[in-house]
Scaffold this motif. Structure first.
Motif, PDB file in Angstrom:
ATOM      1  N   ASP A   1       7.027  -0.338  -0.583  1.00  0.00           N
ATOM      2  CA  ASP A   1       6.098  -0.236  -1.708  1.00  0.00           C
ATOM      3  C   ASP A   1       4.899  -1.160  -1.535  1.00  0.00           C
ATOM      4  OD1 ASP A   1       7.723   1.624  -2.884  1.00  0.00           O
ATOM      5  OD2 ASP A   1       8.611   0.242  -4.342  1.00  0.00           O
ATOM      6  N   TYR A   2       5.156  -2.379  -1.092  1.00  0.00           N
ATOM      7  CA  TYR A   2       4.059  -3.338  -0.948  1.00  0.00           C
ATOM      8  C   TYR A   2       3.078  -2.902   0.139  1.00  0.00           C
ATOM      9  CZ  TYR A   2       6.808  -6.471  -3.883  1.00  0.00           C
ATOM     10  OH  TYR A   2       7.519  -7.022  -4.921  1.00  0.00           O
ATOM     11  N   CYS A   3       3.598  -2.427   1.254  1.00  0.00           N
ATOM     12  CA  CYS A   3       2.716  -1.977   2.334  1.00  0.00           C
ATOM     13  C   CYS A   3       1.862  -0.799   1.879  1.00  0.00           C
ATOM     14  CB  CYS A   3       3.533  -1.594   3.562  1.00  0.00           C
ATOM     15  SG  CYS A   3       4.172  -3.005   4.500  1.00  0.00           S
ATOM     16  N   ARG A   4       2.466   0.146   1.176  1.00  0.00           N
ATOM     17  CA  ARG A   4       1.716   1.309   0.717  1.00  0.00           C
ATOM     18  C   ARG A   4       0.643   0.938  -0.306  1.00  0.00           C
ATOM     19  NH1 ARG A   4       4.674   4.424  -2.016  1.00  0.00           N
ATOM     20  NH2 ARG A   4       6.770   3.562  -1.808  1.00  0.00           N
ATOM     21  N   GLU A   5       0.840  -0.202  -0.975  1.00  0.00           N
ATOM     22  CA  GLU A   5      -0.155  -0.699  -1.913  1.00  0.00           C
ATOM     23  C   GLU A   5      -1.169  -1.623  -1.238  1.00  0.00           C
ATOM     24  OE1 GLU A   5       2.210  -2.513  -4.921  1.00  0.00           O
ATOM     25  OE2 GLU A   5       3.090  -0.611  -5.586  1.00  0.00           O
ATOM     26  N   GLY A   6      -1.001  -1.862   0.054  1.00  0.00           N
ATOM     27  CA  GLY A   6      -1.944  -2.688   0.798  1.00  0.00           C
ATOM     28  C   GLY A   6      -1.582  -4.149   0.892  1.00  0.00           C
ATOM     29  N   LEU A   7      -0.471  -4.574   0.278  1.00  0.00           N
ATOM     30  CA  LEU A   7      -0.080  -5.975   0.317  1.00  0.00           C
ATOM     31  C   LEU A   7       0.952  -6.182   1.425  1.00  0.00           C
ATOM     32  CD1 LEU A   7      -0.707  -8.651  -1.127  1.00  0.00           C
ATOM     33  CD2 LEU A   7       1.293  -8.234  -2.572  1.00  0.00           C
ATOM     34  N   THR A   8       0.493  -6.059   2.652  1.00  0.00           N
ATOM     35  CA  THR A   8       1.393  -6.086   3.806  1.00  0.00           C
ATOM     36  C   THR A   8       2.075  -7.433   3.994  1.00  0.00           C
ATOM     37  OG1 THR A   8      -0.552  -6.561   5.164  1.00  0.00           O
ATOM     38  CG2 THR A   8       0.171  -4.265   5.048  1.00  0.00           C
ATOM     39  N   THR A   9       1.497  -8.498   3.453  1.00  0.00           N
ATOM     40  CA  THR A   9       2.110  -9.821   3.601  1.00  0.00           C
ATOM     41  C   THR A   9       3.338  -9.993   2.711  1.00  0.00           C
ATOM     42  OG1 THR A   9       0.433 -10.609   2.038  1.00  0.00           O
ATOM     43  CG2 THR A   9       0.046 -11.005   4.381  1.00  0.00           C
ATOM     44  N   SER A  10       3.566  -9.046   1.808  1.00  0.00           N
ATOM     45  CA  SER A  10       4.782  -9.062   0.990  1.00  0.00           C
ATOM     46  C   SER A  10       5.772  -7.999   1.437  1.00  0.00           C
ATOM     47  CB  SER A  10       4.432  -8.854  -0.494  1.00  0.00           C
ATOM     48  OG  SER A  10       3.737  -9.960  -1.013  1.00  0.00           O
ATOM     49  N   CYS A  11       5.585  -7.462   2.629  1.00  0.00           N
ATOM     50  CA  CYS A  11       6.461  -6.411   3.141  1.00  0.00           C
ATOM     51  C   CYS A  11       7.923  -6.816   3.035  1.00  0.00           C
ATOM     52  CB  CYS A  11       6.102  -6.113   4.600  1.00  0.00           C
ATOM     53  SG  CYS A  11       7.200  -4.915   5.390  1.00  0.00           S
ATOM     54  N   GLU A  12       8.736  -5.879   2.580  1.00  0.00           N
ATOM     55  CA  GLU A  12      10.160  -6.152   2.375  1.00  0.00           C
ATOM     56  C   GLU A  12      10.898  -6.416   3.684  1.00  0.00           C
ATOM     57  OE1 GLU A  12      11.411  -2.739   0.209  1.00  0.00           O
ATOM     58  OE2 GLU A  12      10.474  -3.390  -1.670  1.00  0.00           O
TER      59      GLU A  12
END
Length: 347
Positions: A93-104
């Motif tokens: 979800d985070y990557c798809r929203e552009g917040l790759t630094t919070s990638c699960e």
């Protein structure tokens, strides 16, 4: 292979470590052509952030893909690639929203059990989502390898700060910090159309780069004197957008004090040494917004890459010293003593 390891404060060693290998179908192994030392690496070097003896270090690199796992389709053997400072899976979800630094499933190069960028090669998890392919001819260009290397961290981080601060056409931007990230924040603000850019810094060699990158004014004072100088330049109002690229309590206080009512601060300096914190009532009363944090540079690389390739922006001057891999310990010493701004490692 050879790689940089940290053993204790001020004890950096280039040592023999196991060669990286593909462990998972989505992995790639990248032979490093260029890496560099980050200002945030100095906190480990100085003993202000904990590391295990022998731990790998370094999170900025570009190189040539040597091997890929069975599921990697986006890059192949022989491709020139740049890696952001964290790996990410690209599908959470985070990557798809552009917040790759919070990638699960993401991680940070040089963390325990992972390869560091300051070495001869790196195993890259989630290679398709993490690596960005570059034109092969860039490797033999005089300027491009250094400029492209900044996309792994400092240029994307400066861009993140400028976006968070709201740098835009017609705006006055102030940049607190004359390190590589602060200078890239100047360059990012210029790229975003800022009319006036005030660089705060005391080191003439660095503020000269800031002017080259688009700074219209330089303030060498610190603390209350810096606040007074910025307000004098802005009819007493302060800057619409402020980039905070240091991370100390004093630098953040300065940032708040020079922000115009209704303005915003983009903060990307890694926080350290903060004791009493910020007075939120000041920010509340003056409608100052605070945005920033760890920059999702993987999201920004596709946007910034064309401008670097065609020379619209050239962040390469942030590198003022180049060493070979065996010279990395000397590079740390030079940055710690502020005789170098940012050190590039050429393999």
């Amino acid at each position: 292979m050879r790689a940089t390891t940290i053993h204790a404060p001020f004890d950096m060693r280039v040592a023999d470590v196991p060669d990286p290998v593909v462990r998972n179908p989505g992995d790639a192994v990248v032979r490093v052509l260029r890496s560099c030392i980050c200002g945030s690496d100095l906190w480990a070097y100085r003993g202000e952030s904990a590391r295990q003896p022998g731990q790998r270090i370094g999170h900025e690199f570009l190189g040539i893909v040597q091997e890929t796992g069975a599921e990697v389709t986006g890059v192949g053997r022989g491709d020139l690639v740049v890696a952001p400072f964290m790996w990410s899976d690209g599908v959470c979800d985070y990557c798809r929203e552009g917040l790759t630094t919070s990638c699960e499933h993401g991680g940070f190069w040089g963390s325990v059990g992972s390869d560091g960028g300051q070495g001869e090669a790196v195993r890259v998890p989630f290679a398709d989502a993490t690596l960005v392919a570059l034109p092969a001819e860039a490797a033999s260009d005089d300027r491009l390898p250094a400029a492209l290397l900044t996309l792994s961290d400092v240029m994307g981080t400066g861009h993140h700060a400028a976006l968070g601060a709201g740098a835009r056409a017609g705006a006055t931007v102030a940049v607190v910090g004359d390190g590589a990230v602060g200078l890239c924040g100047v360059l990012a603000a210029k790229r975003l159309g800022a009319d006036r850019i005030i660089a705060l810094g005391r080191h003439e060699a660095r503020t000269d780069i800031a002017r080259r990158f688009g700074a219209t004014d330089v303030v060498a004072e610190r603390g209350d004197a810096a606040v007074e100088a910025v307000r004098e330049l802005t009819r007493g109002q302060g800057a619409h957008a402020v980039v905070e690229a240091v991370g100390t309590e004093q630098s953040m206080r300065t940032a708040v004090s020079i922000t115009r009512d209704g303005g915003a601060i983009g903060f990307v300096g890694v926080p350290h040494g903060s004791g009493t914190g910020l007075d939120l009532s000041v920010m509340f009363d003056r409608n100052i917004a605070l945005r920033g944090g760890v920059a999702p540079v993987r999201t920004y690389i596709p946007e910034l890459l064309p401008d670097v390739l065609d020379g619209t922006i050239d962040p390469s001057p942030v590198f003022d010293l180049t060493v070979g891999l065996e010279g990395v310990p000397d590079g740390y010493k030079a940055m710690d003593e502020r005789t170098a701004l940012k050190v590039m490692v050429a393999n």
